[in-house]
Design an enzyme around this catalytic site. Structure first.
Site, PDB file in Angstrom:
ATOM      1  N   LYS A  70     -16.710  -4.289   4.764  1.00 59.64           N
ATOM      2  CA  LYS A  70     -15.247  -4.682   5.639  1.00 59.64           C
ATOM      3  C   LYS A  70     -15.931  -4.488   7.144  1.00 59.64           C
ATOM      4  CE  LYS A  70     -10.313  -3.303   6.081  1.00 59.64           C
ATOM      5  NZ  LYS A  70      -9.275  -3.203   5.694  1.00 59.64           N
ATOM      6  N   GLU A 106       4.543  -1.549  -6.066  1.00 59.73           N
ATOM      7  CA  GLU A 106       5.464  -1.362  -5.733  1.00 59.73           C
ATOM      8  C   GLU A 106       6.655  -0.906  -6.175  1.00 59.73           C
ATOM      9  OE1 GLU A 106       3.593  -4.412  -2.291  1.00 59.73           O
ATOM     10  OE2 GLU A 106       3.905  -3.924  -4.620  1.00 59.73           O
ATOM     11  N   ARG A 120      10.068  -6.832  -3.625  1.00 58.10           N
ATOM     12  CA  ARG A 120       8.841  -6.553  -4.801  1.00 58.10           C
ATOM     13  C   ARG A 120       9.596  -4.787  -6.367  1.00 58.10           C
ATOM     14  NH1 ARG A 120       2.737  -7.593  -3.419  1.00 58.10           N
ATOM     15  NH2 ARG A 120       3.291  -9.038  -4.530  1.00 58.10           N
TER      16      ARG A 120
END
Length: 593
Positions: free
Chosen positions: A258, A342, A370
């Site tokens: 990244k 979640e 969610r």
């Protein structure tokens, strides 16, 4: 290696010739490294001009080029998970010259969007949907006798969500020609958490041939290949070609970095996940930053943890965004980052509440969607003491419709026993968090992205009275009932039109006594909220008036029944008529003035 972000557009002669993937496929493979260098330079420049997601895109430059080089896009399908990594994809798919408009009103979306481009096979924004969507495409093509290739690119952070493994599990029972590419960079937004991340990292360190990692995915009937260096075309192209040409479910493990080739981002991938617009030297001095609402939450969490050893903080991979940084460092034994999960976060909190702890779940409004079943079934039915700190409630600006938190009032206020609060400023947020924490049963406080007025927060204010509103101004004819952070616009409108202004504070329970009195003393009631009109706070007031047979007219102001696309938050509010001028005009029109 780049050390700074260029202020002037860099020279990109090869990239300038690539106006579509078909043009990309027309160059020789030995020129792909040059293209990658130019694409990375252009990405640095364009994001510096506009702001936006940053580190993830730098990490997938070679992978993006290789995929479009080998696939016949848009006939073949390429699904990106989350979408943070899609900027190089947009640049290569007929949108290079429009990158200056990204995240701006009427400009390019910050994530893949089907309506924007034929190369965006699936709209994303939430994590861990790519494998399910790609599998659906592959199966549908198979049923229709279409010979297209389908690829899902999923980050290892997104692999922490159960939905990704649900899709892998189902794919094992098909013979769909699906290639899942694991973009393994040890990061989501923050550093990855959990057993899967540890497993991948351990095996990459000890077994470069990937044999041990292969066992996990081959047990799910995927043919595994890798790990392969995602920045080396000589390694990447052959592995991709082989995987794309093998039938059935395939899994390619690609290792990337990244922030690749931008030194500050490689050193701090969390800090450079996204970037604000770079102002040229000599521009106006930056304004003094006011604490954000999430910073107020972070302060409250630490203050309360000092006083109560039963407090537990839970986040689904949003430590930085929800500002649990200080809490995670000072109270590490009571801090739980459950990764992008979640549903698990909410039921984990339920289990903790069963054992006399006091969990606080810090979660974005759009992501709480969610975990709705868990909230209803595991928390509310059992009347457990859990506080939901709902961040990014309302319109969120440049992240657009995928991240807007405009439904939480609708889906929470219908849950029996739920306490629902809407602070109008930072002090009310602090006080409501305290009230919700000590409330017996499930409680929720919704607060917006960004900063408020910058008022000084006190820990010693009088406790709020449950379900009690606060009248801020007495006026004539019309009463404006404000729910939440639109109070500055409400105050401006109230002064301009001589309105009664009430800070309602509570959606559930409503201050019914105040509504009764306001309805008696005024010829029009107006509700104001940063939320969808259907089922929102205004609907709650309207339902109460109807139940009581009160005939005072009601005007509901909120977000209309449409998707509000990315723009600055003030532009979005203006579009919805929720700025001061919009409120004034709506009331005048209703009064026939």
């Amino acid at each position: 290696m780049f050390q700074t972000i260029p202020e002037q557009r860099p020279a990109t002669p090869l990239l300038d010739r690539i106006d579509s993937p078909s043009a990309l496929r027309g160059i020789s493979a030995d020129r792909l490294e040059q293209l990658a260098e130019e694409l990375r330079a252009y990405l640095l420049y364009s994001v510096g001009q506009t702001g936006g997601h940053f580190g993830a895109g730098l990490g997938v430059v070679e992978l993006t080029i290789a995929l479009h080089y080998l696939l016949q896009t848009p006939d073949d399908h390429l699904v990106w998970d989350v979408g943070h990594q899609c900027y190089p994809h947009k640049i290569l798919t007929e949108r290079r010259d429009a990158m200056q408009t990204i995240r701006k009103k009427d400009g390019l979306a910050p994530f893949p969007k089907r309506a924007e481009s034929r190369y965006d096979d699936f709209g994303v924004g939430h994590s861990s949907t790519s494998i399910s969507a790609a599998l659906g495409m592959a199966v549908a093509d198979q049923l229709q006798g279409l010979d297209h290739k389908t690829v899902a690119v999923i980050g290892d952070g997104a692999m922490t969500a159960g939905m990704a493994f649900e899709a892998l599990n189902h794919a094992a029972h098909t013979n769909a020609n699906l290639l899942v590419i694991l973009n393994d960079n040890e990061m989501s937004i923050s550093h990855n958490i959990g057993g899967l991340a540890t497993y991948l990292a351990k095996n990459l360190t000890k077994r470069t041939d990937g044999e041990t990692t292969a066992a996990l995915f081959e047990a799910l009937d995927f043919e595994y290949a890798g790990p392969v260096d995602g920045h080396n075309f000589h390694a990447l192209l052959p592995e991709l070609t082989a995987a794309l040409n093998r039938p059935g479910p395939q899994f390619l493990h690609v290792v990337t970095r990244k922030g690749k080739d931008f030194a500050p981002a490689e050193a701090d991938p969390v800090g450079y996940h996204a970037l604000t617009k770079i102002e040229p030297q000599g521009q106006k001095a930056p304004a003094v930053k006011k604490p954000k609402y999430c910073n107020i939450f972070g302060r409250w969490l630490c203050d309360t943890a000092e006083e109560d050893s039963k407090l537990i903080g839970i986040t689904p991979a949003m430590r930085e965004g929800s500002d649990l940084i200080e809490f995670s460092e000072r109270f590490s034994e009571r801090y739980f980052d459950v990764a992008i999960a979640e549903q698990h976060a909410v039921t984990l909190a339920a289990g903790m509440a069963c054992r006399n702890m006091k969990p606080v779940v810090a979660i974005y409004s759009t992501f709480l969607q969610r975990a709705y079943d868990q909230l209803v079934h595991d928390v509310a039915i059992q009347d457990l003491d859990i506080l939901l700190a709902i961040d990014r409630a309302g319109l969120v600006g440049e992240d657009g419709s995928t991240h807007a938190g405009i439904f939480d009032i609708s889906y929470l206020r219908c849950v029996p026993g739920m306490l629902m609060m809407t602070p109008s400023d930072e002090q009310e947020l602090y006080d409501m968090l305290s009230l919700g924490y000590h409330y017996r049963g499930p409680a929720a406080v919704r607060y917006p992205r960004g900063s408020g007025s910058g008022i000084t927060i006190s820990r010693d204010t009088a406790p709020l009275e449950l379900g009690k509103s606060n009248t801020l101004r007495s006026g004539q004819r019309v009463a404006l009932l404000n729910f939440g952070p639109l109070m500055p616009a409400a105050q401006e409108a109230a002064e301009a039109l001589d309105l009664t202004l009430v800070d309602m504070r509570f959606v559930k329970p409503l201050d019914q006594n105040a509504i009764n009195q306001l309805a008696t003393e005024h010829e029009l009631l107006v509700t104001l909220e940063d939320h969808a009109l259907q089922g929102g706070a205004g609907s709650a007031v309207g339902e109460y008036l109807h139940q009581q047979g009160i005939t005072t007219p009601l005007l509901q102001l909120g977000i209309p029944d449409q998707w509000i696309e990315h723009a600055k938050r003030n532009e979005q509010l203006s579009e919805c008529g929720l700025d001061a001028n919009g409120i004034i005009n709506a009331i005048r029109q209703r009064l026939g003035e």
